[in-house]
Design a protein around this motif. Structure first.
Motif, PDB file in Angstrom:
ATOM      1  N   PRO A  24      -2.363   0.654   1.208  1.00  0.00           N
ATOM      2  CA  PRO A  24      -1.789   1.875   1.662  1.00  0.00           C
ATOM      3  C   PRO A  24      -0.951   1.944   2.802  1.00  0.00           C
ATOM      4  O   PRO A  24       0.064   2.355   2.778  1.00  0.00           O
ATOM      5  CB  PRO A  24      -2.936   2.865   1.836  1.00  0.00           C
ATOM      6  CG  PRO A  24      -4.158   2.359   1.058  1.00  0.00           C
ATOM      7  CD  PRO A  24      -3.887   0.696   1.153  1.00  0.00           C
ATOM      8  N   ALA A  25      -1.301   1.001   3.825  1.00  0.00           N
ATOM      9  CA  ALA A  25      -0.596   1.124   4.995  1.00  0.00           C
ATOM     10  C   ALA A  25      -0.538  -0.378   5.840  1.00  0.00           C
ATOM     11  O   ALA A  25       0.602  -0.700   6.546  1.00  0.00           O
ATOM     12  CB  ALA A  25      -1.056   2.046   6.207  1.00  0.00           C
TER      13      ALA A  25
ATOM     14  N   PHE B 200      -0.265  -1.966  -6.298  1.00  0.00           N
ATOM     15  CA  PHE B 200      -0.128  -1.080  -5.237  1.00  0.00           C
ATOM     16  C   PHE B 200      -1.206  -0.308  -5.295  1.00  0.00           C
ATOM     17  O   PHE B 200      -1.584   0.374  -5.961  1.00  0.00           O
ATOM     18  CB  PHE B 200       1.072  -0.030  -5.421  1.00  0.00           C
ATOM     19  CG  PHE B 200       2.403  -1.125  -5.627  1.00  0.00           C
ATOM     20  CD1 PHE B 200       3.181  -1.331  -4.674  1.00  0.00           C
ATOM     21  CD2 PHE B 200       2.655  -1.531  -6.929  1.00  0.00           C
ATOM     22  CE1 PHE B 200       4.330  -2.128  -4.621  1.00  0.00           C
ATOM     23  CE2 PHE B 200       4.001  -2.461  -7.030  1.00  0.00           C
ATOM     24  CZ  PHE B 200       4.630  -2.555  -5.760  1.00  0.00           C
TER      25      PHE B 200
ATOM     26  N   ASP C  77      -3.439   2.803  -3.602  1.00  0.00           N
ATOM     27  CA  ASP C  77      -3.336   4.164  -2.612  1.00  0.00           C
ATOM     28  C   ASP C  77      -4.116   4.903  -3.499  1.00  0.00           C
ATOM     29  O   ASP C  77      -3.829   5.498  -4.338  1.00  0.00           O
ATOM     30  CB  ASP C  77      -1.856   4.426  -2.538  1.00  0.00           C
ATOM     31  CG  ASP C  77      -1.492   5.554  -1.570  1.00  0.00           C
ATOM     32  OD1 ASP C  77      -2.344   6.579  -1.657  1.00  0.00           O
ATOM     33  OD2 ASP C  77      -0.394   5.604  -0.934  1.00  0.00           O
ATOM     34  N   GLN C  78      -5.221   5.506  -2.549  1.00  0.00           N
ATOM     35  CA  GLN C  78      -6.189   6.340  -3.072  1.00  0.00           C
ATOM     36  C   GLN C  78      -5.563   7.766  -3.132  1.00  0.00           C
ATOM     37  O   GLN C  78      -6.091   8.547  -4.142  1.00  0.00           O
ATOM     38  CB  GLN C  78      -7.553   6.356  -2.370  1.00  0.00           C
ATOM     39  CG  GLN C  78      -8.042   5.108  -2.261  1.00  0.00           C
ATOM     40  CD  GLN C  78      -8.831   4.804  -3.522  1.00  0.00           C
ATOM     41  OE1 GLN C  78      -8.301   5.125  -4.602  1.00  0.00           O
ATOM     42  NE2 GLN C  78     -10.380   4.489  -3.485  1.00  0.00           N
TER      43      GLN C  78
ATOM     44  N   ARG D 241      -2.270   8.463  -4.195  1.00  0.00           N
ATOM     45  CA  ARG D 241      -1.649   8.282  -5.034  1.00  0.00           C
ATOM     46  C   ARG D 241      -2.013   7.912  -6.780  1.00  0.00           C
ATOM     47  O   ARG D 241      -1.577   8.338  -7.667  1.00  0.00           O
ATOM     48  CB  ARG D 241      -0.077   7.272  -4.941  1.00  0.00           C
ATOM     49  CG  ARG D 241       0.710   7.797  -3.832  1.00  0.00           C
ATOM     50  CD  ARG D 241       1.822   6.898  -3.612  1.00  0.00           C
ATOM     51  NE  ARG D 241       2.587   7.303  -2.600  1.00  0.00           N
ATOM     52  CZ  ARG D 241       3.818   6.923  -2.557  1.00  0.00           C
ATOM     53  NH1 ARG D 241       4.605   5.910  -3.256  1.00  0.00           N
ATOM     54  NH2 ARG D 241       4.682   7.310  -1.291  1.00  0.00           N
TER      55      ARG D 241
ATOM     56  N   ASN E 294      -8.285   5.442   2.274  1.00  0.00           N
ATOM     57  CA  ASN E 294      -7.008   4.611   2.450  1.00  0.00           C
ATOM     58  C   ASN E 294      -7.299   3.707   3.608  1.00  0.00           C
ATOM     59  O   ASN E 294      -7.053   2.536   3.640  1.00  0.00           O
ATOM     60  CB  ASN E 294      -5.893   5.300   2.345  1.00  0.00           C
ATOM     61  CG  ASN E 294      -5.049   5.322   1.093  1.00  0.00           C
ATOM     62  OD1 ASN E 294      -5.602   5.143  -0.029  1.00  0.00           O
ATOM     63  ND2 ASN E 294      -4.189   6.621   1.158  1.00  0.00           N
TER      64      ASN E 294
ATOM     65  N   ASP F 141      -7.484  -0.399   3.624  1.00  0.00           N
ATOM     66  CA  ASP F 141      -6.681  -1.341   4.383  1.00  0.00           C
ATOM     67  C   ASP F 141      -7.573  -2.496   5.316  1.00  0.00           C
ATOM     68  O   ASP F 141      -7.029  -3.597   5.519  1.00  0.00           O
ATOM     69  CB  ASP F 141      -5.995  -0.502   5.580  1.00  0.00           C
ATOM     70  CG  ASP F 141      -4.685   0.264   4.903  1.00  0.00           C
ATOM     71  OD1 ASP F 141      -4.060  -0.273   3.895  1.00  0.00           O
ATOM     72  OD2 ASP F 141      -4.193   1.507   5.595  1.00  0.00           O
TER      73      ASP F 141
END
Length: 381
Positions: free
Chosen positions: A77-78, A178, A180-181, A183, A321, A325
């Motif tokens: 996510p980041a 990708f 991302d919890q 999205r 998220n 990470d």
């Protein structure tokens, strides 16, 4: 001829691998496929290990292989992305339509009869026979359900969609994931190159509109959409039973799909081939109880890995998220990445847990505990 040893409903990898193996073992086999053409409509991305297919003597022809995978890239996510060298894993992208046709041709050459454009209206077990109505009435000793997600255990289906795109940013051999919890809750999005400047791009997640998710993913990436398709995936783990009376389930119908990635080509083929062995035993011995050997053998081969995948899925679905990470950063050590790059693609959960080592498992345990505490404190719990 309307009387067969086995009738297979569904002409995908599970059903076709069953048909070929059963015919090779001397059974009369009929495959009924509702669509007019084997392999169509094509919804699978075709990411598969050659090792897994070779186990059952069903490696894809050169013409069915679209691309080889050399690298996997995970985008958290980041945090910074994670790259895994996949060159030693023998992972390829296959044209599922072509591969299904290859399996159908193989089954036909071995003596199986394949009929397309026929939807089964009704199937009923009557004594020692199964009667199947598909516009014409057929009879068999055994019925094999290989119809896919429609017959899979309830509750394990996630909405998913796939685009095939043409774009300059596609890098052949580089698969991207990708995470991302927000999205893609409980799953992820992905890009799988399958040739020069072409990729299969997908997204799945609980409660999302996967087409909107894909449009958002691709918004900043110039592209031309070649094809769009809704392609729900199953991630609920194996069914409780693969056999009931004279009916047998294989492939996605039996939940023989990886709960972590929804990939099921090798495990479904395993189901088809193993089921054919035990259906043949039952026919030749006139003993339906021999069917129990199918479920036992499949579970001895795949159950440990499936359980590990289900545990990992349960952990992943509860992570925030920030925790995702942290977990991905834990995986970034060169030693761990080297282990993952030499693992077995079809048994990746076991390899992942082994590669984590003591420190990684401790980090994972802390994340699980944090997620469980958060769940307990949630007003909805």
């Amino acid at each position: 001829m309307s009387r067969f040893d086995a009738i297979v409903v569904g002409g995908s990898v599970g059903g076709l691998s069953f048909a070929g193996e059963a015919a090779k073992r001397g059974l009369s086999v009929l495959v009924l496929e509702e669509h007019d053409e084997i392999g169509e409509p094509e919804k699978c991305d075709g990411l598969v290990s050659l090792r897994g297919l070779r186990r059952y003597g069903l490696a894809p022809s050169r013409g069915a292989i679209q691309s080889s995978v050399r690298e996997g890239v995970i985008h958290p996510p980041a945090g910074p992305q994670l790259c895994v060298d996949a060159g030693a894993l023998e992972v390829v992208v296959i044209d599922r339509s072509q591969y299904d046709k290859q399996l159908a041709e193989n089954a036909s050459e071995l003596g199986a009869i394949i009929k397309t454009g026929l939807r089964v209206q009704r199937a009923a077990e009557k004594g020692e026979l199964v009667t199947v109505d598909a516009g014409q009435t057929y009879e068999s000793d055994y019925l094999v359900d290989a119809t896919g997600p429609a017959s899979a255990p309830a509750g394990g289906i996630l909405p998913a969609a796939k685009y095939e795109v043409e774009a300059d940013w596609v890098e052949e051999g580089r698969v991207e994931v990708f995470v991302d919890q927000a999205r893609y809750p409980g799953f992820f999005a992905w890009t799988i190159p399958y040739g020069a400047r072409r990729a299969k791009v997908g997204a799945a997640g609980r409660g999302i509109n996967p087409f909107k998710a894909l449009d958002a993913l691709l918004e900043s990436r110039p592209h031309k959409v070649i094809r769009r398709v809704a392609a729900p995936i199953y991630v609920g783990g194996p069914a409780g039973r693969f056999v009931s009376g004279r009916k047998v389930w294989v492939g996605e119908s039996a939940g023989q799909v990886k709960p972590t990635t929804a990939g099921g080509i090798a495990t479904s083929i395993g189901g088809g081939v193993i089921a054919a062995k035990w259906v043949a035993e039952s026919v030749h011995s006139h003993d339906p109880s021999r069917l129990e050997g199918y479920e036992r053998e499949w579970r001895e081969t795949f159950e440990k890995e499936m359980r590990a995948m289900m545990r990992l899925r349960g952990v992943f679905e509860r992570l925030s998220n920030r925790e995702v990470d942290l977990l991905i950063s834990t995986l970034s050590s060169p030693k761990l990445l080297a282990r993952l790059g030499k693992s077995d693609f079809d048994f990746h959960a076991t390899a992942f847990l082994s590669a984590l080592g003591v420190v990684g498992l401790f980090t994972l345990a802390r994340l699980v505990a944090s997620a469980e505490v958060r769940q307990l404190l949630s007003p909805r719990s």
